[in-house]
Design an enzyme around this catalytic site. Structure first.
Site, PDB file in Angstrom:
ATOM      1  N   SER A 117       0.810  -1.240   0.006  1.00  0.00           N
ATOM      2  CA  SER A 117      -0.005  -0.059  -0.095  1.00  0.00           C
ATOM      3  C   SER A 117       1.037   1.266   0.100  1.00  0.00           C
ATOM      4  O   SER A 117       1.760   1.459  -0.841  1.00  0.00           O
ATOM      5  CB  SER A 117      -0.888  -0.018   1.288  1.00  0.00           C
ATOM      6  OG  SER A 117      -1.785   0.763   1.188  1.00  0.00           O
ATOM      7  N   GLU A 214      -1.339  -3.232  -8.182  1.00  0.00           N
ATOM      8  CA  GLU A 214      -2.432  -3.377  -7.461  1.00  0.00           C
ATOM      9  C   GLU A 214      -2.887  -2.186  -6.683  1.00  0.00           C
ATOM     10  O   GLU A 214      -2.349  -0.976  -6.741  1.00  0.00           O
ATOM     11  CB  GLU A 214      -2.398  -4.559  -6.370  1.00  0.00           C
ATOM     12  CG  GLU A 214      -1.212  -4.197  -5.412  1.00  0.00           C
ATOM     13  CD  GLU A 214      -1.747  -3.477  -4.145  1.00  0.00           C
ATOM     14  OE1 GLU A 214      -2.696  -3.649  -3.545  1.00  0.00           O
ATOM     15  OE2 GLU A 214      -0.827  -2.475  -3.458  1.00  0.00           O
ATOM     16  N   HIS A 276      -3.827  -5.800  -1.591  1.00  0.00           N
ATOM     17  CA  HIS A 276      -4.958  -5.270  -0.524  1.00  0.00           C
ATOM     18  C   HIS A 276      -6.035  -6.506  -0.110  1.00  0.00           C
ATOM     19  O   HIS A 276      -6.805  -6.284   0.454  1.00  0.00           O
ATOM     20  CB  HIS A 276      -5.608  -4.056  -0.900  1.00  0.00           C
ATOM     21  CG  HIS A 276      -4.857  -2.814  -0.939  1.00  0.00           C
ATOM     22  ND1 HIS A 276      -3.940  -2.482  -1.524  1.00  0.00           N
ATOM     23  CD2 HIS A 276      -4.911  -2.055   0.374  1.00  0.00           C
ATOM     24  CE1 HIS A 276      -3.436  -1.231  -1.301  1.00  0.00           C
ATOM     25  NE2 HIS A 276      -3.861  -1.141   0.026  1.00  0.00           N
TER      26      HIS A 276
END
Length: 308
Positions: A117, A214, A276
């Site tokens: 992230s 992602e 995630h």
């Protein structure tokens, strides 16, 4: 052009790892549960002093920029620490990264960085400024770590027994564009990659790379805008393949990727399962790997972490 980076040493039971919070605030109970799992692996876990802080003015940050940077730097410079693990993502790494003395970190012994992230910002810096392989993997202050035994086990094997985690595959992996390619793994969270371009020591392109992408909670037009920006900036010039991870709570990404990246003429694999999602794989960044989109696999040429 991307080249293989230096692999930090793998972990052993008894090693010290430091947990830092470079981004958002961390739920205390979730952090405690995650740290307990790390200790179950035989690790000596050091939670840095400001991990449980919240910024006095911005509730989306875990402590002040200076405190978050100081924790990260102190952890990296500690000769006893073998790995630095982000507690969670969110937002904030970009605010603290320029407060870190990267020359001092470069003089320290190599360490393993773990996170995903917002940690994409740190992965890019560790690659560019320190020349080290890092791990895009689950973090102890997140549900994907504390609730997923498969995610924890894959991270544990990558840290302690990396030769057992060289073939990455997922039950839902699917070729968007078939074929094979060999290159250097790079990438991370798409939105963070996009905002990192042109800043600091971030590579100007993914030439020679297998690009990992992602994200979470994004509309299709936003994914389109990120990819379009990277294409216009020339970041995909010379890329050799693309691997998509999870797109948790996002609108369908495959049509956008086919439309924008399909013309690059490189293999594209969808749904490998890092990022995630609920059971994320750990994917090393900065290693030579072969992508076989048709077979649904990404195979590392050598273990992600070095022998000791």
């Amino acid at each position: 052009m991307l080249w293989p980076l230096t692999s930090p040493p793998r972990l052993r039971p008894g090693d010290t790892v430091a947990v830092v919070a470079p981004s958002g605030p961390v739920p205390a109970d979730r952090l405690d549960e995650g740290v307990a799992h790390l200790r179950d692996w035989g690790l000596d876990v050091q939670v840095m002093p400001h991990v449980r802080d919240t910024h006095p003015g911005h509730r989306y940050l875990a402590g002040s920029d200076e405190a978050r940077a100081a924790d990260f730097q102190e952890a990296w410079l500690d000769p006893d620490v073998r790995a630095v693990v982000a507690a969670r993502g969110g937002y904030g790494a970009a605010r603290m990264i320029d407060l870190v003395d990267w020359d001092a970190l470069a003089a320290a012994d190599p360490k393993v960085l773990v996170g995903y992230s917002d940690c994409t910002v740190l992965h890019q810096a560790v690659a560019a400024r320190l020349g080290l392989v890092s791990l895009h993997g689950p973090m102890p202050g997140t549900l994907s770590f504390v609730k997923s035994e498969p995610a924890r086990e894959h991270l544990r094997r990558t840290l302690f027994e990396p030769e057992t985690a060289q073939v990455l595959a997922g039950p839902h992996a699917e070729a968007l564009v078939g074929g094979t390619a060999r290159g250097i793994t790079t990438g991370g969270c798409l939105s963070l990659l996009t905002t990192s371009i042109g800043v600091g020591a971030t590579p100007s392109s993914a030439a020679g790379g297998i690009v990992l992408l992602e994200d979470i909670d994004e509309r299709a037009y936003r994914i389109d805008s990120f990819l379009t920006h990277l294409l216009r900036a020339g970041w995909f010039d010379g890329a050799l393949g693309v691997v998509l991870g999870s797109w948790q709570d996002c609108e369908p990404v495959e049509p956008v990727v086919r439309d924008l990246l399909g013309s690059l003429g490189i293999p594209i694999l969808s749904e490998l399962g890092f990022g995630h999602g609920p059971d994320p794989l750990t994917v090393p960044l900065g290693v030579s790997a072969e992508l076989d989109a048709s077979a649904g696999t990404l195979t590392l040429d050598q273990p992600a972490l070095a022998s000791r």
